[in-house]
Design an enzyme around this catalytic site. Structure first.
Site, mmCIF file in Angstrom:
data_model
loop_
_atom_site.group_PDB
_atom_site.id
_atom_site.type_symbol
_atom_site.label_atom_id
_atom_site.label_comp_id
_atom_site.label_asym_id
_atom_site.label_seq_id
_atom_site.Cartn_x
_atom_site.Cartn_y
_atom_site.Cartn_z
ATOM 1 N N TYR A 75 -2.986 -6.616 3.094
ATOM 2 C CA TYR A 75 -2.386 -5.274 3.054
ATOM 3 C C TYR A 75 -3.114 -4.337 4.006
ATOM 4 C CZ TYR A 75 -0.843 -0.782 1.125
ATOM 5 O OH TYR A 75 -0.336 0.493 0.955
ATOM 6 N N SER A 129 -0.935 3.606 5.393
ATOM 7 C CA SER A 129 -1.724 3.835 4.186
ATOM 8 C C SER A 129 -3.114 4.291 4.585
ATOM 9 C CB SER A 129 -1.835 2.535 3.375
ATOM 10 O OG SER A 129 -2.808 2.645 2.356
#
Length: 260
Positions: free
Chosen positions: A164, A149
């Site tokens: 995350y 990401s």
């Protein structure tokens, strides 16, 4: 071989995790269009069946496996079962992941922390280890693509669940390490780092917290979020002979968000 021919992956079998919807679905469909047969995983059998039908409509084979990749034991067993039932696997896209939680750091529990790391990082390790070991044994090379990401490099404002960011940053470095180990064996390992894409999940998030999505879009030089189909060509490139000299690379696809 012509330039466009190098993007064909006819006769190959690709395993894409989390492919029942969102970016996983988009990448699976793109690989099918480029000639690959697909094995797709996800938690929901109904949505897996729908995506599999779309793949078959493109003239390719599609097999499904319902797995909760957030549970390490189920994830490990699922990868072994995919190899046993649908192998050999030539291309692996470790796509599964997600933030799942939004707690501030000071409120996140150890259980929640481990769950997010298992979903995003442990699943990537297990897929790379298990499928990669089979690639090494076959001795015919292979392609592994890990989906990280843009949050491996930047932290979004107004969102909790920093496990995350930690997991996705670790995916990038794990990708580089695996690439270094396996380059002599013809196995390339690369990472895709998506920015904001308007998947169904993000559209739902936009309904709940539009100010978060609006702030993200405001920081994208292109002035818009990505659409899922826009990630497909990058996945095909990294899965195909066109990327034969590319390994350990991190490919940001974020409309320029991380430039600012």
């Amino acid at each position: 071989m012509g330039v466009f021919d190098q993007f064909r992956i006819d006769g190959k079998t690709a395993l894409v995790t989390g492919a029942s919807r969102g970016l996983g679905r988009a990448m699976a469909l793109a690989l099918a269009e480029a000639g690959a047969d697909l094995v797709i995983t996800g938690r929901d059998e109904a949505s897996l069946a729908t995506t599999a039908d779309e793949i078959r409509a493109l003239g390719r084979k599609a097999s499904t496996k319902a797995i909760d990749m957030g549970v390490p034991e189920a994830c490990r067993d699922g990868f072994h079962e995919c190899l046993r039932d649908f192998g050999p696997i030539d291309i692996l896209i470790n796509n599964i992941g997600g933030r799942r939680v939004a707690e501030p750091i000071e409120e996140q529990t150890l259980e929640s922390w481990h769950h997010v790391l298992d979903l995003n990082l442990t699943s990537c390790f297990l897929g790379t280890s298990i499928i990669g070991a089979a690639m090494l044994k076959r001795g015919q090379g292979g392609r592994i693509v890990n989906v990280s990401s843009m949050n491996a490099f930047v932290s979004n404002r107004g969102i909790g669940g920093r496990s995350y960011e930690a997991a996705k940053a670790a995916v990038v470095q794990f990708t580089r390490a695996a690439a270094a180990d396996w380059a002599p064996h013809g196995i390339t390992v690369n990472a895709i780092c998506p920015g904001l894409f308007m998947t169904d999940a993000n559209r739902a998030w936009n309904e709940k917290k539009p100010e978060v999505i609006d702030k993200l879009v405001a920081g994208i030089p292109m002035g818009r979020a990505g659409e899922p189909h826009e990630i497909g060509p990058l996945a095909v490139f990294l899965a195909s002979p066109a990327s034969s000299f590319v390994t350990g690379a991190t490919h940001l696809i974020d409309g320029g968000y991380t430039l600012l």
